[in-house]
Design an enzyme around this catalytic site. Structure first.
Site, PDB file in Angstrom:
ATOM      1  N   SER A 100       0.746  -1.206  -0.026  1.00  0.00           N
ATOM      2  CA  SER A 100       0.014   0.080   0.115  1.00  0.00           C
ATOM      3  C   SER A 100       0.811   1.123  -0.137  1.00  0.00           C
ATOM      4  O   SER A 100       0.319   2.290  -0.284  1.00  0.00           O
ATOM      5  CB  SER A 100      -1.001   0.156   0.890  1.00  0.00           C
ATOM      6  OG  SER A 100      -0.272   0.200   2.373  1.00  0.00           O
ATOM      7  N   LYS A 144       0.436   4.323   6.694  1.00  0.00           N
ATOM      8  CA  LYS A 144      -0.300   4.997   5.647  1.00  0.00           C
ATOM      9  C   LYS A 144       0.507   6.655   5.769  1.00  0.00           C
ATOM     10  O   LYS A 144       0.943   7.140   6.784  1.00  0.00           O
ATOM     11  CB  LYS A 144      -1.795   5.268   5.831  1.00  0.00           C
ATOM     12  CG  LYS A 144      -2.347   3.755   5.860  1.00  0.00           C
ATOM     13  CD  LYS A 144      -2.617   3.128   4.731  1.00  0.00           C
ATOM     14  CE  LYS A 144      -3.275   1.663   4.706  1.00  0.00           C
ATOM     15  NZ  LYS A 144      -2.941   0.795   3.603  1.00  0.00           N
TER      16      LYS A 144
END
Lengths: 183, 157
Positions: free
Chosen positions: B40, B83
């Site tokens: 990600s 993230k």
């Protein structure tokens, strides 16, 4: 020389072991507010001198993130990271529940989330305000009232009122009813 | 003889507890290493890269837009996610997944992976409470060829 030993010993032993113990095993915290009345802080907001309860927060039991409906937990507020709340778990992920004051009357709890409420509905900022919360916010289970001494007791797990949980059969029944109506 | 063994082992135990607790405090309140996994955050962080993270900016609310953070996953309470903070509380953000504009409420942040095509993030589960943040990634230690401070991605922020 003696003083140096005491200082070094405190810094390298007593402080880290105490912090680690509080983080891993548990600690005692003061309960503020009336959201868990009548169980916690029952005398707050009466004429008597308000005396806050102190509860034992067990962190050891939350390392596996396994919770039961009805347990009293301590959690970080989703709206203010510095603020800790104490609430009761009403529903776990997968449950469909009736809500007393949320924007929608029924809520399906998504995976990894749970629904928490204070025992004193009117005075509680809980899931009825901010919705289902991630289980990762829960950081301890409240197990005992430890202070004042005359209020020492174990905090019971009060299973959620079965009327509030909607079972899968009921969901099916409602769906069938609607289908027959359409037919 | 037995006395000596007991004395020795209790001494060893004492040091083990002491250093274990010191390590706990360092890793929980100062800085720790993380091995990242998953696609990600590509191209900033690849799977099995090792990064250094610090807890001070998270604890003192110094996290800013553009920082890479480690947080507890809101959907899987035992897992951690890595993230980038894309929006802070009070911001309006365009959710490219649902094609609508979302408001980030008080006490929340909006997290997205750098790999927009392969990342489960706030575009799926919405704003994340700030209390789930754990640490800020500030240095990559492995692979050695890519060692250095964390940079902004090439696209505009």
């Amino acid at each position: 020389m003696k003083w140096r030993r005491i200082v070094v010993g405190t810094v390298t032993f007593i402080v880290p072991t105490t912090i680690a113990f509080f983080d891993i095993v548990g600690y005692v915290a003061k309960v503020e507010g009336a959201s868990m009345q009548p169980l916690l802080n029952p005398e707050l907001s009466t004429d008597k001198k308000p005396e806050s309860d102190f509860v034992l927060l067990n962190r050891w039991k939350t390392h596996g993130m396994q919770f039961k409906r009805g347990e009293i937990v301590s959690l970080s507020s989703p709206t203010d990271p510095d603020h800790k709340l104490i609430k009761r778990i009403i529903a776990l992920d997968g449950d469909l529940i009736k809500t007393p004051g949320y924007k929608s009357p029924h809520v399906r709890i998504p995976e990894g989330y749970c629904w928490v409420e204070g025992d004193h509905q009117k005075l509680s900022m809980d899931s009825n305000y901010f919705g289902p919360i991630p289980k990762a916010l829960l950081h301890a289970k409240a197990s005992h009232i430890v202070w004042p001494p005359n209020r020492w007791r174990k905090l019971d797990v009060n299973p959620t009122d079965p009327d509030r949980l909607i079972s899968e059969e009921q969901v099916e029944a409602i769906r069938d009813m609607r289908l027959t109506e359409i037919d | 003889m037995i006395k000596k063994i007991i004395a020795r082992s209790s001494g060893v135990l004492f040091y083990m507890v002491q250093y274990g607790c010191l390590a706990h405090c360092t890793f929980e309140y100062l800085a720790d290493f993380c091995v990242c996994s998953g696609p990600s955050m590509q191209p900033t962080i690849y799977s099995s890269d090792i990064v250094l993270t610090e807890h001070i900016s998270v604890n003192y609310k110094r996290v800013q837009k553009g920082d890479i953070v480690i947080a507890r996953s809101p959907t899987k309470p035992l897992e951690f996610i890595c993230k980038r903070v894309v929006a802070m509380e009070g911001d309006h953000i365009f959710n490219s997944n649902a094609q609508n504009i979302k408001f980030v409420p008080r006490g929340h942040v909006w997290l997205e992976g750098d790999n927009k095509h392969n990342s489960t993030d706030s575009r799926i589960y919405g704003p994340v409470p700030y209390a789930l943040l754990r640490s800020r990634v500030f240095f990559k230690v492995w692979p050695l060829s890519d060692m250095g401070k964390m940079k902004m991605p090439k696209e505009e922020w």
